[in-house]
Write an enzyme that holds these catalytic residues in place. Structure first.
Site, mmCIF file in Angstrom:
data_model
loop_
_atom_site.group_PDB
_atom_site.id
_atom_site.type_symbol
_atom_site.label_atom_id
_atom_site.label_comp_id
_atom_site.label_asym_id
_atom_site.label_seq_id
_atom_site.Cartn_x
_atom_site.Cartn_y
_atom_site.Cartn_z
ATOM 1 N N GLY A 132 2.883 -3.841 -9.623
ATOM 2 C CA GLY A 132 2.567 -5.077 -10.329
ATOM 3 C C GLY A 132 3.180 -6.286 -9.646
ATOM 4 O O GLY A 132 4.173 -6.838 -10.138
ATOM 5 N N TYR A 133 2.606 -6.681 -8.523
ATOM 6 C CA TYR A 133 3.087 -7.839 -7.768
ATOM 7 C C TYR A 133 2.131 -9.028 -7.905
ATOM 8 O O TYR A 133 2.457 -10.059 -8.459
ATOM 9 C CB TYR A 133 3.232 -7.488 -6.285
ATOM 10 N N SER A 134 0.912 -8.898 -7.354
ATOM 11 C CA SER A 134 -0.012 -10.027 -7.245
ATOM 12 C C SER A 134 -0.464 -10.531 -8.619
ATOM 13 O O SER A 134 -0.616 -9.748 -9.561
ATOM 14 C CB SER A 134 -1.243 -9.631 -6.434
ATOM 15 N N SER A 166 -3.756 -1.699 -7.604
ATOM 16 C CA SER A 166 -4.413 -0.463 -7.177
ATOM 17 C C SER A 166 -4.086 0.686 -8.122
ATOM 18 O O SER A 166 -2.915 0.959 -8.412
ATOM 19 C CB SER A 166 -3.978 -0.091 -5.756
ATOM 20 N N GLU A 249 6.796 -0.801 3.463
ATOM 21 C CA GLU A 249 5.346 -0.707 3.582
ATOM 22 C C GLU A 249 4.907 -0.638 5.034
ATOM 23 O O GLU A 249 3.789 -0.240 5.330
ATOM 24 C CB GLU A 249 4.707 -1.920 2.905
ATOM 25 N N SER A 368 -1.293 -12.226 3.296
ATOM 26 C CA SER A 368 -2.440 -12.735 4.044
ATOM 27 C C SER A 368 -2.044 -13.182 5.444
ATOM 28 O O SER A 368 -0.858 -13.378 5.755
ATOM 29 C CB SER A 368 -3.068 -13.916 3.295
ATOM 30 N N ASN A 369 -3.044 -13.374 6.312
ATOM 31 C CA ASN A 369 -2.784 -13.884 7.652
ATOM 32 C C ASN A 369 -1.962 -15.169 7.602
ATOM 33 O O ASN A 369 -1.017 -15.358 8.374
ATOM 34 C CB ASN A 369 -4.106 -14.165 8.372
ATOM 35 N N GLU A 370 -2.356 -16.080 6.696
ATOM 36 C CA GLU A 370 -1.674 -17.368 6.623
ATOM 37 C C GLU A 370 -0.195 -17.203 6.273
ATOM 38 O O GLU A 370 0.673 -17.874 6.851
ATOM 39 C CB GLU A 370 -2.368 -18.266 5.594
#
Length: 392
Positions: A132-134, A166, A249, A368-370
């Site tokens: 439960g992160y995002s 997930s 991770e 994310s990439n950013e």
């Protein structure tokens, strides 16, 4: 950096290979290739049974110390296991989040009581976990978490929303980042809570994906409760614990992930031979460049695991593999040609369409990439931080 294996390592590899060949030739043989990212809906109950079979024979949590039920294997032996597991096309593991992420986090940060309560269930695959992160307003930026928890007697009471969780619909427990200090901001005042999923205060709503599955979920907490002693580390110290978990991770399982990528790459080459795209000089060059990228990923992973990782190594690895995999999905579509543009009825994307669709998310989830580029710019190169908030 020595990328060779010792005689003892190769003997261990032979042991793992023989075990998997035997285990996947009987009742579990039909599970080869099933499950994994984008395909978690495939044979879930059967894959849980497979994981429990592994546990019974001592092949789960192999890197954990023996005192916690593991085998205490070296990093190189763990890497060999994950490589052979991928090479055997063994099914996707059903409790990756528990075994690879939460378990080692509890070993590092948890209390003795928490270790005694939760590690056996993770090792034996009797309790499944989700993360439960995002949140809708805090995807890769965990410091913006808005979910709150307050103490009420012997409980934490939790209110808020998580998203892209997930396998929440199949999990028994969730490790949740929540803000426990009312006036705190950014990374201060967060706590890492262990929360049971089967209770009236939690609602799980599956998110239907373009791939046809629904492995991600929205999770709503409305007065959900967990015991006061189920905070990992100290209250308000959740940022440190969460960062410790995210570091795990990028562990040895990435080598197995890369072998899965190699199998996909081989499949795209075979598809190119079938469609005639292999003879196209531009596509042929892209296939060759993808192969080079695979070798670079493997060498970088082994170098990182062989010693103290350099600053930003995790962010570099995430950028490399996620962009490589997304580009492979794009390459698969170009190799397939016009056939890739349509899906029959009922809607069911084929293997390469599913690869393309799911790999679009690789550069978003897990940071994310950013976000990764900002980490490298600010924490490694020492560049000025990105402006925050309203700059007017």
């Amino acid at each position: 950096m020595d990328l060779t294996y010792s005689a003892a390592d190769e003997a261990f590899r032979a042991e793992v290979r023989a075990f998997l060949d035997d285990a996947l030739s009987g009742e579990f043989g039909e599970l080869r290739g099933l499950g994994g990212p984008g395909r978690e809906h495939e044979a879930h109950d059967e894959r849980v049974a497979w994981d429990r079979h592994l546990a019974a024979l001592g092949w789960t949590c192999i890197g954990w110390p023996a005192e916690y039920g593991g085998r205490g294997l070296s990093l190189i032996q763990q890497a060999i296991f994950h490589e052979e597991y991928a090479r055997a096309d063994a099914p996707g593991r059903a409790n990756h989040l528990g075994e690879e992420l939460l378990g080692p986090t509890l070993i590092a940060f948890g209390s003795d009581a928490q270790k005694a309560r939760f590690l056996p269930g993770i090792r034996n695959v009797t309790e499944l976990w989700c993360q439960g992160y995002s949140e809708p307003g805090a995807g890769s930026d965990l410091a913006n978490v808005a979910t709150r928890a307050r103490r009420e007697g012997d409980d934490w009471v939790i209110d808020g929303q998580k998203v892209w969780t997930s396998l929440a619909h199949l999990s028994d427990w969730c490790f949740v980042i929540a803000r426990t200090e009312p006036d705190s901001q950014r990374h201060r005042g967060l706590s890492f809570l262990l929360v049971p999923m089967d209770q009236p205060g939690i609602e799980v709503r599956p998110i239907e994906q373009l791939t046809g599955g629904s492995e991600f979920n929205e999770v709503f907490f409305t007065g959900a409760r967990t015991d006061a002693d189920l905070v990992v580390g100290e209250p308000g110290d959740g940022w440190r614990v969460a960062m410790g978990l995210l570091g795990l991770e990028r562990g040895v399982s990435t080598l197995g992930q890369q072998l899965g990528f190699a199998r996909e790459h081989d499949g795209v080459i075979e598809l190119a031979r079938q469609t005639g795209a292999y003879d196209d000089p531009v596509l042929h060059d892209r296939l060759a460049q993808a192969k080079v990228g695979l070798e670079v990923m493997r060498a970088n992973a082994l170098r990182t695991l062989s010693g103290d990782p350099s600053p930003g190594a995790g962010s570099i690895a995430k950028l490399v593999w996620s962009n490589w995999h997304r580009q492979l999905g794009e390459l698969a579509m170009d190799v397939a040609g016009r056939a890739a543009l349509t899906v029959g009825a009922p809607y069911q994307p084929d293997r390469w369409q599913r690869l393309y669709l799911f790999s679009r998310a690789d550069t978003l989830y897990g940071g994310s990439n950013e976000v990764q580029l900002n980490i490298l710019a600010e924490r490694v190169l020492g560049l000025p931080p990105e402006p925050k908030g309203d700059q007017r």
